[in-house]
Design a protein around this motif. Structure first.
Motif, PDB file in Angstrom:
ATOM      1  N   GLY A 116      -1.821  -8.527   5.766  1.00 51.41           N
ATOM      2  CA  GLY A 116      -1.749  -9.577   6.844  1.00 51.41           C
ATOM      3  C   GLY A 116      -2.770 -10.542   6.588  1.00 51.41           C
ATOM      4  O   GLY A 116      -2.693 -11.658   7.253  1.00 51.41           O
ATOM      5  N   ARG A 117      -3.729 -10.385   5.801  1.00 48.57           N
ATOM      6  CA  ARG A 117      -4.823 -11.278   5.373  1.00 48.57           C
ATOM      7  C   ARG A 117      -4.322 -12.237   4.416  1.00 48.57           C
ATOM      8  O   ARG A 117      -5.184 -13.236   4.225  1.00 48.57           O
ATOM      9  CB  ARG A 117      -5.937 -10.550   5.256  1.00 48.57           C
ATOM     10  N   VAL A 118      -3.382 -12.122   3.733  1.00 48.67           N
ATOM     11  CA  VAL A 118      -2.901 -12.998   2.618  1.00 48.67           C
ATOM     12  C   VAL A 118      -2.995 -14.394   3.090  1.00 48.67           C
ATOM     13  O   VAL A 118      -3.567 -15.488   2.211  1.00 48.67           O
ATOM     14  CB  VAL A 118      -1.636 -12.639   2.173  1.00 48.67           C
ATOM     15  N   PRO A 119      -2.540 -15.156   4.248  1.00 51.61           N
ATOM     16  CA  PRO A 119      -2.692 -16.718   4.333  1.00 51.61           C
ATOM     17  C   PRO A 119      -3.839 -16.862   4.589  1.00 51.61           C
ATOM     18  O   PRO A 119      -4.203 -18.265   4.488  1.00 51.61           O
ATOM     19  CB  PRO A 119      -1.927 -16.223   5.906  1.00 51.61           C
ATOM     20  N   HIS A 120      -5.108 -16.090   4.648  1.00 52.87           N
ATOM     21  CA  HIS A 120      -6.433 -16.459   4.719  1.00 52.87           C
ATOM     22  C   HIS A 120      -7.070 -16.188   3.397  1.00 52.87           C
ATOM     23  O   HIS A 120      -7.970 -17.208   3.003  1.00 52.87           O
ATOM     24  CB  HIS A 120      -7.092 -15.757   5.763  1.00 52.87           C
ATOM     25  N   THR A 121      -6.625 -15.306   2.566  1.00 50.33           N
ATOM     26  CA  THR A 121      -7.181 -15.130   1.151  1.00 50.33           C
ATOM     27  C   THR A 121      -6.598 -15.529   0.084  1.00 50.33           C
ATOM     28  O   THR A 121      -6.827 -15.669  -1.144  1.00 50.33           O
ATOM     29  CB  THR A 121      -7.556 -13.567   1.138  1.00 50.33           C
ATOM     30  N   GLY A 122      -5.227 -15.791   0.242  1.00 47.12           N
ATOM     31  CA  GLY A 122      -4.224 -16.003  -0.951  1.00 47.12           C
ATOM     32  C   GLY A 122      -3.709 -14.700  -1.340  1.00 47.12           C
ATOM     33  O   GLY A 122      -4.462 -13.649  -1.154  1.00 47.12           O
ATOM     34  N   GLN A 132     -12.027  -7.625   6.076  1.00 44.01           N
ATOM     35  CA  GLN A 132     -12.329  -6.002   6.334  1.00 44.01           C
ATOM     36  C   GLN A 132     -12.330  -5.808   7.722  1.00 44.01           C
ATOM     37  O   GLN A 132     -11.751  -4.728   8.230  1.00 44.01           O
ATOM     38  CB  GLN A 132     -13.056  -5.512   5.260  1.00 44.01           C
ATOM     39  N   SER A 133     -13.214  -6.605   8.584  1.00 39.01           N
ATOM     40  CA  SER A 133     -13.646  -6.343   9.884  1.00 39.01           C
ATOM     41  C   SER A 133     -12.214  -6.504  10.699  1.00 39.01           C
ATOM     42  O   SER A 133     -11.905  -5.675  11.586  1.00 39.01           O
ATOM     43  CB  SER A 133     -14.570  -7.324  10.339  1.00 39.01           C
ATOM     44  N   VAL A 134     -11.464  -7.644  10.398  1.00 40.53           N
ATOM     45  CA  VAL A 134     -10.348  -7.855  11.082  1.00 40.53           C
ATOM     46  C   VAL A 134      -9.166  -6.652  10.937  1.00 40.53           C
ATOM     47  O   VAL A 134      -8.651  -6.131  11.821  1.00 40.53           O
ATOM     48  CB  VAL A 134      -9.628  -9.113  10.665  1.00 40.53           C
ATOM     49  N   VAL A 135      -9.119  -5.972   9.496  1.00 37.79           N
ATOM     50  CA  VAL A 135      -8.062  -5.035   9.334  1.00 37.79           C
ATOM     51  C   VAL A 135      -8.592  -3.832   9.989  1.00 37.79           C
ATOM     52  O   VAL A 135      -7.693  -3.217  10.662  1.00 37.79           O
ATOM     53  CB  VAL A 135      -8.073  -4.893   7.810  1.00 37.79           C
ATOM     54  N   ALA A 163       2.416   0.225  12.106  1.00 36.83           N
ATOM     55  CA  ALA A 163       1.882  -0.213  10.876  1.00 36.83           C
ATOM     56  C   ALA A 163       2.262  -1.621  10.704  1.00 36.83           C
ATOM     57  O   ALA A 163       1.303  -2.566  10.272  1.00 36.83           O
ATOM     58  CB  ALA A 163       2.193   0.637   9.766  1.00 36.83           C
ATOM     59  N   LEU A 164       3.495  -2.040  10.687  1.00 41.65           N
ATOM     60  CA  LEU A 164       4.046  -3.233  10.631  1.00 41.65           C
ATOM     61  C   LEU A 164       3.617  -4.435  11.725  1.00 41.65           C
ATOM     62  O   LEU A 164       3.174  -5.692  11.154  1.00 41.65           O
ATOM     63  CB  LEU A 164       5.541  -3.348  10.575  1.00 41.65           C
ATOM     64  N   ILE A 165       3.253  -3.964  12.655  1.00 43.82           N
ATOM     65  CA  ILE A 165       2.787  -4.758  13.762  1.00 43.82           C
ATOM     66  C   ILE A 165       1.184  -4.969  13.536  1.00 43.82           C
ATOM     67  O   ILE A 165       0.867  -5.970  13.943  1.00 43.82           O
ATOM     68  CB  ILE A 165       2.852  -4.135  15.094  1.00 43.82           C
ATOM     69  N   ALA A 166       0.549  -4.016  13.001  1.00 45.40           N
ATOM     70  CA  ALA A 166      -0.869  -4.068  12.770  1.00 45.40           C
ATOM     71  C   ALA A 166      -0.936  -5.072  11.493  1.00 45.40           C
ATOM     72  O   ALA A 166      -1.793  -5.967  11.664  1.00 45.40           O
ATOM     73  CB  ALA A 166      -1.515  -2.802  12.379  1.00 45.40           C
ATOM     74  N   LEU A 169      -0.602  -8.371  13.119  1.00 43.93           N
ATOM     75  CA  LEU A 169      -1.819  -8.745  13.754  1.00 43.93           C
ATOM     76  C   LEU A 169      -3.013  -9.040  13.027  1.00 43.93           C
ATOM     77  O   LEU A 169      -4.021  -9.750  13.153  1.00 43.93           O
ATOM     78  CB  LEU A 169      -2.253  -7.541  14.871  1.00 43.93           C
ATOM     79  N   ALA A 170      -3.158  -8.669  11.710  1.00 46.70           N
ATOM     80  CA  ALA A 170      -4.159  -8.785  10.833  1.00 46.70           C
ATOM     81  C   ALA A 170      -4.262 -10.254  10.392  1.00 46.70           C
ATOM     82  O   ALA A 170      -5.065 -10.990  10.062  1.00 46.70           O
ATOM     83  CB  ALA A 170      -4.029  -8.044   9.678  1.00 46.70           C
ATOM     84  N   GLN A 171      -3.138 -11.099  10.652  1.00 49.17           N
ATOM     85  CA  GLN A 171      -2.811 -12.454  10.207  1.00 49.17           C
ATOM     86  C   GLN A 171      -3.831 -13.299  11.272  1.00 49.17           C
ATOM     87  O   GLN A 171      -3.927 -14.514  11.164  1.00 49.17           O
ATOM     88  CB  GLN A 171      -1.549 -13.081  10.308  1.00 49.17           C
ATOM     89  N   ASP A 172      -4.250 -12.548  12.129  1.00 50.30           N
ATOM     90  CA  ASP A 172      -4.941 -13.299  13.461  1.00 50.30           C
ATOM     91  C   ASP A 172      -4.553 -14.474  13.852  1.00 50.30           C
ATOM     92  O   ASP A 172      -5.086 -15.662  14.162  1.00 50.30           O
ATOM     93  CB  ASP A 172      -6.375 -13.578  12.903  1.00 50.30           C
ATOM     94  N   SER A 173      -3.029 -14.412  14.152  1.00 49.32           N
ATOM     95  CA  SER A 173      -2.235 -15.634  14.853  1.00 49.32           C
ATOM     96  C   SER A 173      -2.191 -15.519  16.340  1.00 49.32           C
ATOM     97  O   SER A 173      -2.107 -14.511  16.955  1.00 49.32           O
ATOM     98  CB  SER A 173      -1.013 -15.585  14.124  1.00 49.32           C
TER      99      SER A 173
END
Length: 346
Positions: A116-122, A132-135, A163-166, A169-173
């Motif tokens: 889920g953090r891919v939009p922020h990290t590539g 890691q804190s967001v996850v 898990a898919l919802i999490a 959510l990790a995208q922080d959108s």
């Protein structure tokens, strides 16, 4: 129907659209699925989009995600036209959980959520301490921290969906869109997932849109319903208002089915004639339910149902019969109907 009221705080909706025409162009011409579609998706609310198959629900989602632009009108994320936002920026604004095949069973829950953090990290970016804190935070919010090292193949359906919802959510959108998130879950997990989403909308101030056919769960959990019908404007409002005012019945075209105004459940319409039923309301309800399902039963003039001890008195002009269960009642009335039909045919 406008679900807003004069006490609603004026604010920019998370998603806004007015007068959308949705459909497809082909060599044969325009296939218009829906027209005059207008809506506001608000932060802090769980909204359920409902309607029969083929009315354009998926096309509406694609318009929101800029995968299939509307024929007419525009969709705005906040104050920005979705067509003018880059894919990367859109991913930061809208997280999506589609009816998708779960990734490789060799992946762990932690690895899935971290995607889920891919939009922020590539794709090749490493997780920063903030990532890691967001996850960790979203795994705590969704109560799956203890599943972090578990392989996806070892999860239950409900755990996979959580898990898919999490991961979303990790995208922080600020906006979360889910397509049939409870479709393959058992009764308890359907409610668990939807109450989780409702809780997230309130505590994390997210605008959450769920496409679902599950009326029972939507009535129980949603702040707003959007009801989509073929070639008609979107009907919007609170589930309770739509039930009281009759708009919820638009989900069931035809004359065979109805939505019970007291329970919110779909059932067969009542037969043209039902016997008079006297007794406690909750017991009378199940007597009527038996007659709806068994329309061939003989009809007493009156039924008296008692609770302690449970008994059913069947009162005919020529006979009174007392039974001690609904199954026994059905058997007796079915046999009487057969005898009546046999006598009539002679």
């Amino acid at each position: 129907m406008d679900g807003e009221n004069k006490w609603h705080k004026a604010e920019t909706p998370a998603i806004h659209a007015a007068g959308l025409d949705l459909g497809y162009r082909s060599a044969q011409g325009l296939n218009l699925l829906a027209s005059g579609i207008s809506f506001d998706l608000q932060q802090g609310e769980l909204t359920c989009l409902m309607g029969p198959n083929g009315v354009g629900k998926s096309t509406l989602l694609k318009a929101i995600m800029d995968q299939h632009p509307p024929i007419k009108g525009a969709v705005f994320l906040g104050k920005e036209n979705v067509r003018q936002i880059s894919d990367k920026e859109r991913a930061k604004k809208v997280a999506v959980v589609l009816t998708e095949k779960i990734p490789s069973g060799a992946m762990t829950v932690l690895e899935l959520v971290a995607l889920g953090r891919v939009p922020h990290t590539g794709w090749w970016g490493r997780l920063s301490p903030h990532d890691q804190s967001v996850v960790n935070k979203v795994m705590d919010m969704t109560n799956i921290r203890d599943l972090a090292g578990k392989k996806l193949a070892a999860l239950s359906d409900g755990q996979r969906q959580t898990a898919l919802i999490a991961r979303a959510l990790a995208q922080d959108s600020p906006i979360l869109i889910l397509d049939e998130p409870t479709a393959h879950l058992d009764l308890t997990n359907r409610f668990e997932i939807m109450y989780l989403l409702r809780d997230l909308a309130k505590k994390a101030a997210k605008a959450i849109l769920v496409v679902t056919h599950d009326l029972e769960v939507a009535m129980e959990t949603a702040d707003k319903l959007w009801i989509m019908e073929a070639h008609k404007p979107l009907l919007t409002g609170s589930p309770e208002d739509l039930m009281i005012q009759g708009g919820i019945q638009n989900l069931l075209p035809g004359n065979k089915w109805q939505i019970d105004a007291a329970s919110g459940k779909i059932r067969l319409k009542d037969p043209a004639r039902l016997p008079q039923i006297d007794g406690p309301a909750h017991l009378s309800h199940w007597i009527r339910n038996a007659f709806r399902k068994n329309r061939e039963l003989a009809q007493p003039e009156r039924i008296v149902v008692s609770e302690q001890p449970f008994s059913i008195l069947l009162d005919f002009a020529d006979q009174k019969e007392e039974v001690n269960s609904i199954a026994e009642m059905i058997g007796f009335l079915r046999l009487r109907a057969k005898k009546n039909n046999s006598n009539t045919s002679r």
